[in-house]
Design a protein around this motif. Structure first.
Motif, PDB file in Angstrom:
ATOM      1  N   CYS A 157       0.838  -1.199   0.000  1.00  0.00           N
ATOM      2  CA  CYS A 157       0.000   0.000   0.000  1.00  0.00           C
ATOM      3  C   CYS A 157       0.876   1.253   0.000  1.00  0.00           C
ATOM      4  O   CYS A 157       0.613   2.210  -0.736  1.00  0.00           O
ATOM      5  CB  CYS A 157      -0.945  -0.005   1.200  1.00  0.00           C
ATOM      6  SG  CYS A 157      -2.416   1.013   0.969  1.00  0.00           S
ATOM      7  N   HIS A 161       1.029   4.214  -2.968  1.00  0.00           N
ATOM      8  CA  HIS A 161       0.856   5.646  -2.695  1.00  0.00           C
ATOM      9  C   HIS A 161       2.085   6.451  -3.119  1.00  0.00           C
ATOM     10  O   HIS A 161       1.952   7.502  -3.760  1.00  0.00           O
ATOM     11  CB  HIS A 161       0.552   5.881  -1.216  1.00  0.00           C
ATOM     12  CG  HIS A 161      -0.854   5.572  -0.843  1.00  0.00           C
ATOM     13  ND1 HIS A 161      -1.935   6.313  -1.260  1.00  0.00           N
ATOM     14  CD2 HIS A 161      -1.362   4.564  -0.095  1.00  0.00           C
ATOM     15  CE1 HIS A 161      -3.047   5.801  -0.792  1.00  0.00           C
ATOM     16  NE2 HIS A 161      -2.731   4.725  -0.087  1.00  0.00           N
ATOM     17  N   LEU A 167      -5.782   5.277  -4.227  1.00  0.00           N
ATOM     18  CA  LEU A 167      -6.645   4.196  -3.759  1.00  0.00           C
ATOM     19  C   LEU A 167      -8.058   4.469  -4.258  1.00  0.00           C
ATOM     20  O   LEU A 167      -8.628   5.524  -4.005  1.00  0.00           O
ATOM     21  CB  LEU A 167      -6.618   4.112  -2.228  1.00  0.00           C
ATOM     22  CG  LEU A 167      -7.520   3.055  -1.593  1.00  0.00           C
ATOM     23  CD1 LEU A 167      -7.117   1.651  -2.049  1.00  0.00           C
ATOM     24  CD2 LEU A 167      -7.475   3.167  -0.081  1.00  0.00           C
ATOM     25  N   HIS A 185      -6.992  -4.074  -2.095  1.00  0.00           N
ATOM     26  CA  HIS A 185      -7.066  -2.651  -2.426  1.00  0.00           C
ATOM     27  C   HIS A 185      -6.833  -2.506  -3.919  1.00  0.00           C
ATOM     28  O   HIS A 185      -5.925  -3.128  -4.477  1.00  0.00           O
ATOM     29  CB  HIS A 185      -5.981  -1.847  -1.693  1.00  0.00           C
ATOM     30  CG  HIS A 185      -6.386  -1.404  -0.342  1.00  0.00           C
ATOM     31  ND1 HIS A 185      -5.478  -0.952   0.590  1.00  0.00           N
ATOM     32  CD2 HIS A 185      -7.598  -1.322   0.263  1.00  0.00           C
ATOM     33  CE1 HIS A 185      -6.104  -0.608   1.691  1.00  0.00           C
ATOM     34  NE2 HIS A 185      -7.393  -0.830   1.522  1.00  0.00           N
ATOM     35  N   HIS A 187      -5.740   0.285  -6.541  1.00  0.00           N
ATOM     36  CA  HIS A 187      -5.152   1.602  -6.782  1.00  0.00           C
ATOM     37  C   HIS A 187      -5.076   1.788  -8.290  1.00  0.00           C
ATOM     38  O   HIS A 187      -5.018   0.817  -9.039  1.00  0.00           O
ATOM     39  CB  HIS A 187      -3.720   1.672  -6.236  1.00  0.00           C
ATOM     40  CG  HIS A 187      -3.613   1.506  -4.761  1.00  0.00           C
ATOM     41  ND1 HIS A 187      -3.433   2.561  -3.909  1.00  0.00           N
ATOM     42  CD2 HIS A 187      -3.621   0.387  -3.977  1.00  0.00           C
ATOM     43  CE1 HIS A 187      -3.325   2.115  -2.666  1.00  0.00           C
ATOM     44  NE2 HIS A 187      -3.446   0.797  -2.682  1.00  0.00           N
TER      45      HIS A 187
END
Length: 193
Positions: A157, A161, A167, A185, A187
């Motif tokens: 994660c 980023h 996200l 997740h 993204h």
């Protein structure tokens, strides 16, 4: 029935040229896989952390060599594109980065990566992801790149980023790992972000 919209990336854009090496400009190079990388891939996949987040295991150097041959062949089929991430000076294998689930017509692909245990914490995944993203948007013309990771994988994660992948949401119970189903997740980056 004719299409109203042409392909975002024409067929043959990848397979019409040899797979390039992509220097990151900061000490890494993304290069096509070579058969002699098999021992390093086998060693990398003895790491329990890779087992936690991947569904495959390299049981032998020969099996790793088969993977590498698959990774080398997918370029011609334009279904995926895989690179070894190496130290630009020593050529030491530090990881893998690639595009999978390529849909040239829609200009979309999924970006994925892993790093060796020795490379973790050095920004290797972020730098490799950033270099591949620039190439995919600027040189090839992709419109959207997606990146998925298990919600429990906080390191991935952070990579997403830091590499500028926003996200967009959580895909519930989306991928089966050795320990069961994981929420993922999602993204993404869009050209121009």
């Amino acid at each position: 029935m004719p299409h109203l919209i042409g392909p975002v990336v024409p067929a043959g854009t990848l397979s019409g040229t040899p797979q390039p090496a992509l220097p990151t400009g900061d000490g890494l190079v993304l290069r096509p896989w070579r058969p002699e990388d098999a021992p390093a891939v086998h060693t990398a996949f003895q790491d329990p952390l890779l087992h936690q987040w991947h569904a495959r295991r390299a049981g032998s150097v020969e099996e790793a060599a088969e993977w590498i041959e698959e990774w080398r062949e997918v370029w011609q089929g334009e279904r995926a594109a895989q690179w070894a991430v190496a130290d630009a000076e020593t050529d030491r294998l530090l990881g893998r980065v690639g595009l999978r689930a390529i849909e040239l017509g829609e200009g979309v692909a999924e970006l994925a990566y892993w790093t060796t245990a020795a490379a973790r914490g050095r920004g290797v995944a972020v730098r490799a992801t950033a270099a591949l993203t620039r190439w995919a948007f600027d040189e090839i013309g992709f419109h959207r790149l997606e990146l998925m990771h298990a919600t429990a994988n906080q390191a991935s994660c952070r990579v997403a980023h830091k590499a500028g992948f926003a996200l967009e949401g959580t895909k519930r119970s989306a991928v089966l790992h050795p320990d069961g189903w994981h929420d993922m997740h999602l993204h993404a980056r869009v050209r121009g972000d």
